[in-house]
Design a protein around this motif. Structure first.
Motif, PDB file in Angstrom:
ATOM      1  N   PHE A 181      25.997 -11.438 -22.286  1.00 55.18           N
ATOM      2  CA  PHE A 181      26.372 -12.603 -23.084  1.00 55.18           C
ATOM      3  C   PHE A 181      27.437 -13.417 -22.347  1.00 55.18           C
ATOM      4  CE2 PHE A 181      28.132 -14.080 -27.444  1.00 55.18           C
ATOM      5  CZ  PHE A 181      27.335 -15.209 -27.442  1.00 55.18           C
ATOM      6  N   ALA A 182      28.402 -12.736 -21.747  1.00 51.74           N
ATOM      7  CA  ALA A 182      29.437 -13.432 -20.966  1.00 51.74           C
ATOM      8  C   ALA A 182      28.798 -14.189 -19.806  1.00 51.74           C
ATOM      9  CB  ALA A 182      30.474 -12.439 -20.445  1.00 51.74           C
ATOM     10  N   GLU A 183      27.897 -13.531 -19.107  1.00 53.99           N
ATOM     11  CA  GLU A 183      27.200 -14.183 -17.995  1.00 53.99           C
ATOM     12  C   GLU A 183      26.415 -15.399 -18.478  1.00 53.99           C
ATOM     13  OE1 GLU A 183      24.624 -12.437 -14.394  1.00 53.99           O
ATOM     14  OE2 GLU A 183      23.631 -12.218 -16.350  1.00 53.99           O
ATOM     15  N   ASN A 184      25.718 -15.254 -19.589  1.00 52.63           N
ATOM     16  CA  ASN A 184      24.906 -16.349 -20.111  1.00 52.63           C
ATOM     17  C   ASN A 184      25.751 -17.511 -20.640  1.00 52.63           C
ATOM     18  OD1 ASN A 184      22.556 -15.010 -19.478  1.00 52.63           O
ATOM     19  ND2 ASN A 184      22.183 -14.253 -21.542  1.00 52.63           N
ATOM     20  N   LEU A 185      26.967 -17.224 -21.072  1.00 51.80           N
ATOM     21  CA  LEU A 185      27.854 -18.279 -21.568  1.00 51.80           C
ATOM     22  C   LEU A 185      28.607 -19.007 -20.459  1.00 51.80           C
ATOM     23  CD1 LEU A 185      29.463 -16.655 -24.737  1.00 51.80           C
ATOM     24  CD2 LEU A 185      27.924 -18.625 -24.679  1.00 51.80           C
ATOM     25  N   ASN A 207      23.618 -23.964 -27.303  1.00 53.55           N
ATOM     26  CA  ASN A 207      23.905 -23.250 -26.056  1.00 53.55           C
ATOM     27  C   ASN A 207      24.341 -21.811 -26.339  1.00 53.55           C
ATOM     28  OD1 ASN A 207      23.369 -25.641 -24.775  1.00 53.55           O
ATOM     29  ND2 ASN A 207      25.504 -26.167 -24.443  1.00 53.55           N
ATOM     30  N   VAL A 208      25.161 -21.638 -27.363  1.00 54.91           N
ATOM     31  CA  VAL A 208      25.619 -20.298 -27.738  1.00 54.91           C
ATOM     32  C   VAL A 208      24.449 -19.487 -28.285  1.00 54.91           C
ATOM     33  CG1 VAL A 208      27.156 -18.989 -29.255  1.00 54.91           C
ATOM     34  CG2 VAL A 208      27.970 -21.085 -28.168  1.00 54.91           C
ATOM     35  N   TYR A 209      23.681 -20.110 -29.149  1.00 57.77           N
ATOM     36  CA  TYR A 209      22.515 -19.446 -29.731  1.00 57.77           C
ATOM     37  C   TYR A 209      21.548 -18.990 -28.629  1.00 57.77           C
ATOM     38  CZ  TYR A 209      18.187 -18.768 -32.336  1.00 57.77           C
ATOM     39  OH  TYR A 209      17.026 -18.234 -32.845  1.00 57.77           O
ATOM     40  N   ASP A 210      21.219 -19.898 -27.706  1.00 58.24           N
ATOM     41  CA  ASP A 210      20.306 -19.546 -26.617  1.00 58.24           C
ATOM     42  C   ASP A 210      20.879 -18.437 -25.741  1.00 58.24           C
ATOM     43  OD1 ASP A 210      18.500 -21.454 -27.481  1.00 58.24           O
ATOM     44  OD2 ASP A 210      19.083 -22.950 -25.974  1.00 58.24           O
ATOM     45  N   ALA A 211      22.173 -18.511 -25.461  1.00 58.44           N
ATOM     46  CA  ALA A 211      22.812 -17.476 -24.633  1.00 58.44           C
ATOM     47  C   ALA A 211      22.706 -16.114 -25.306  1.00 58.44           C
ATOM     48  CB  ALA A 211      24.273 -17.834 -24.367  1.00 58.44           C
ATOM     49  N   ILE A 257      20.505 -15.130 -27.793  1.00 60.86           N
ATOM     50  CA  ILE A 257      19.100 -14.704 -27.913  1.00 60.86           C
ATOM     51  C   ILE A 257      18.582 -14.224 -26.554  1.00 60.86           C
ATOM     52  CG2 ILE A 257      16.729 -15.519 -28.353  1.00 60.86           C
ATOM     53  CD1 ILE A 257      18.457 -14.964 -30.889  1.00 60.86           C
ATOM     54  N   ASN A 258      18.910 -14.940 -25.484  1.00 55.89           N
ATOM     55  CA  ASN A 258      18.501 -14.507 -24.140  1.00 55.89           C
ATOM     56  C   ASN A 258      19.126 -13.168 -23.779  1.00 55.89           C
ATOM     57  OD1 ASN A 258      16.889 -16.748 -23.749  1.00 55.89           O
ATOM     58  ND2 ASN A 258      18.496 -17.927 -22.754  1.00 55.89           N
ATOM     59  N   THR A 259      20.348 -12.950 -24.229  1.00 55.24           N
ATOM     60  CA  THR A 259      21.014 -11.664 -24.013  1.00 55.24           C
ATOM     61  C   THR A 259      20.267 -10.547 -24.713  1.00 55.24           C
ATOM     62  OG1 THR A 259      23.185 -12.686 -23.754  1.00 55.24           O
ATOM     63  CG2 THR A 259      23.143 -10.367 -24.440  1.00 55.24           C
ATOM     64  N   LEU A 260      19.924 -10.763 -25.968  1.00 50.35           N
ATOM     65  CA  LEU A 260      19.218  -9.729 -26.738  1.00 50.35           C
ATOM     66  C   LEU A 260      17.835  -9.445 -26.157  1.00 50.35           C
ATOM     67  CD1 LEU A 260      20.195 -10.705 -30.386  1.00 50.35           C
ATOM     68  CD2 LEU A 260      21.212  -8.939 -28.923  1.00 50.35           C
ATOM     69  N   ASN A 261      17.143 -10.480 -25.705  1.00 54.03           N
ATOM     70  CA  ASN A 261      15.835 -10.280 -25.069  1.00 54.03           C
ATOM     71  C   ASN A 261      15.971  -9.511 -23.758  1.00 54.03           C
ATOM     72  OD1 ASN A 261      14.144 -11.461 -27.001  1.00 54.03           O
ATOM     73  ND2 ASN A 261      14.555 -13.510 -26.212  1.00 54.03           N
ATOM     74  N   TRP A 262      16.983  -9.846 -22.965  1.00 51.89           N
ATOM     75  CA  TRP A 262      17.247  -9.133 -21.719  1.00 51.89           C
ATOM     76  C   TRP A 262      17.494  -7.647 -21.996  1.00 51.89           C
ATOM     77  CZ3 TRP A 262      21.847  -6.633 -20.407  1.00 51.89           C
ATOM     78  CH2 TRP A 262      21.962  -6.198 -19.077  1.00 51.89           C
ATOM     79  N   TYR A 263      18.319  -7.375 -23.003  1.00 50.59           N
ATOM     80  CA  TYR A 263      18.659  -6.001 -23.366  1.00 50.59           C
ATOM     81  C   TYR A 263      17.413  -5.241 -23.827  1.00 50.59           C
ATOM     82  CZ  TYR A 263      21.314  -2.166 -25.505  1.00 50.59           C
ATOM     83  OH  TYR A 263      21.812  -0.937 -25.841  1.00 50.59           O
TER      84      TYR A 263
END
Length: 115
Positions: A7-11, A96-100, A102-108
Protein backbone atom coordinates in the motif's frame (compact mmCIF):
# COMPACT_ATOMS: atom_id res chain seq x y z
CA UNK A 1 3.26 -5.94 7.04
CA UNK A 2 3.04 -7.09 3.41
CA UNK A 3 -0.21 -5.23 2.84
CA UNK A 4 1.17 -2.10 4.51
CA UNK A 5 4.34 -2.39 2.41
CA UNK A 6 2.53 -2.70 -0.92
CA UNK A 7 0.00 0.00 0.00
CA UNK A 8 2.88 2.37 0.81
CA UNK A 9 4.51 1.56 -2.52
CA UNK A 10 1.24 2.07 -4.38
CA UNK A 11 0.61 5.41 -2.65
CA UNK A 12 4.05 6.77 -3.57
CA UNK A 13 2.81 8.73 -6.61
CA UNK A 14 0.03 10.36 -4.57
CA UNK A 15 2.62 11.69 -2.14
CA UNK A 16 5.02 12.76 -4.92
CA UNK A 17 7.42 10.02 -3.86
CA UNK A 18 7.31 7.78 -6.94
CA UNK A 19 11.09 7.68 -7.07
CA UNK A 20 11.06 6.26 -3.52
CA UNK A 21 8.42 3.56 -4.10
CA UNK A 22 10.80 0.68 -3.34
CA UNK A 23 12.01 2.32 -0.14
CA UNK A 24 8.41 2.93 0.90
CA UNK A 25 7.73 -0.77 0.39
CA UNK A 26 10.60 -1.55 2.78
CA UNK A 27 9.37 1.03 5.27
CA UNK A 28 5.95 -0.60 5.31
CA UNK A 29 7.45 -4.06 5.55
CA UNK A 30 9.67 -3.15 8.49
CA UNK A 31 7.08 -0.97 10.23
CA UNK A 32 6.12 -3.84 12.52
CA UNK A 33 9.61 -5.28 12.91
CA UNK A 34 9.70 -4.20 16.54
CA UNK A 35 6.59 -6.25 17.26
CA UNK A 36 7.86 -9.28 15.35
CA UNK A 37 11.27 -9.25 17.04
CA UNK A 38 9.91 -8.11 20.41
CA UNK A 39 12.44 -5.30 20.76
CA UNK A 40 12.51 -1.53 20.38
CA UNK A 41 12.31 -0.31 16.78
CA UNK A 42 15.73 1.34 16.93
CA UNK A 43 17.40 -1.93 17.88
CA UNK A 44 15.36 -3.92 15.35
CA UNK A 45 16.34 -1.59 12.54
CA UNK A 46 20.01 -1.78 13.48
CA UNK A 47 19.85 -5.48 12.62
CA UNK A 48 18.54 -4.94 9.09
CA UNK A 49 20.30 -1.64 8.24
CA UNK A 50 17.77 0.60 6.52
CA UNK A 51 18.13 4.00 4.89
CA UNK A 52 17.94 7.19 6.93
CA UNK A 53 14.49 8.20 5.57
CA UNK A 54 13.10 4.82 6.64
CA UNK A 55 14.66 4.91 10.11
CA UNK A 56 13.63 8.56 10.60
CA UNK A 57 10.01 7.66 9.85
CA UNK A 58 9.91 4.44 11.88
CA UNK A 59 11.90 5.58 14.89
CA UNK A 60 11.18 9.30 15.16
CA UNK A 61 8.06 9.81 13.06
CA UNK A 62 9.96 12.43 11.07
CA UNK A 63 11.32 12.94 7.59
CA UNK A 64 9.87 12.65 4.12
CA UNK A 65 8.37 9.18 4.70
CA UNK A 66 6.67 9.99 8.02
CA UNK A 67 3.55 11.49 6.49
CA UNK A 68 2.88 8.42 4.36
CA UNK A 69 3.47 6.12 7.36
CA UNK A 70 1.01 8.18 9.38
CA UNK A 71 -1.48 8.01 6.52
CA UNK A 72 -1.14 4.22 6.33
CA UNK A 73 -1.72 3.80 10.05
CA UNK A 74 -4.73 6.13 10.07
CA UNK A 75 -6.17 4.28 7.07
CA UNK A 76 -5.66 0.88 8.70
CA UNK A 77 -7.28 2.10 11.91
CA UNK A 78 -10.28 3.40 9.99
CA UNK A 79 -9.75 6.92 11.29
CA UNK A 80 -11.59 8.36 8.30
CA UNK A 81 -11.76 11.91 9.62
CA UNK A 82 -7.97 12.01 9.91
CA UNK A 83 -7.53 10.26 6.57
CA UNK A 84 -9.76 12.90 4.95
CA UNK A 85 -7.82 15.69 6.64
CA UNK A 86 -4.50 14.29 5.43
CA UNK A 87 -5.87 13.87 1.91
CA UNK A 88 -6.95 17.52 1.86
CA UNK A 89 -3.58 18.72 3.17
CA UNK A 90 -1.63 16.71 0.58
CA UNK A 91 -4.21 17.22 -2.20
CA UNK A 92 -4.72 13.50 -2.67
CA UNK A 93 -7.76 12.34 -4.62
CA UNK A 94 -9.94 9.58 -3.19
CA UNK A 95 -9.86 7.48 -6.41
CA UNK A 96 -6.06 7.33 -6.15
CA UNK A 97 -6.23 6.00 -2.59
CA UNK A 98 -9.00 3.58 -3.48
CA UNK A 99 -7.08 2.25 -6.50
CA UNK A 100 -3.87 1.95 -4.48
CA UNK A 101 -5.64 -0.09 -1.80
CA UNK A 102 -7.59 -2.34 -4.20
CA UNK A 103 -4.39 -2.99 -6.20
CA UNK A 104 -2.66 -3.84 -2.93
CA UNK A 105 -5.34 -6.35 -1.97
CA UNK A 106 -5.27 -7.94 -5.43
CA UNK A 107 -1.47 -8.18 -5.30
CA UNK A 108 -1.68 -9.84 -1.87
CA UNK A 109 -4.37 -12.28 -3.01
CA UNK A 110 -2.36 -13.22 -6.10
CA UNK A 111 0.84 -13.55 -4.10
CA UNK A 112 -0.67 -16.30 -1.97
CA UNK A 113 -2.67 -17.86 -4.80
CA UNK A 114 0.65 -18.83 -6.37
CA UNK A 115 1.86 -20.64 -3.26
Amino acid sequence: SLIRAKFAENLAPSFDLTINAEELFLMGLFSVLDVILEMPMEKALSIVKVSKPISDALINGKGKFAKILNFLIQYENGNWQEVSRLMIIDKIEMPNVYDAYINTLNWYKNLFAEI
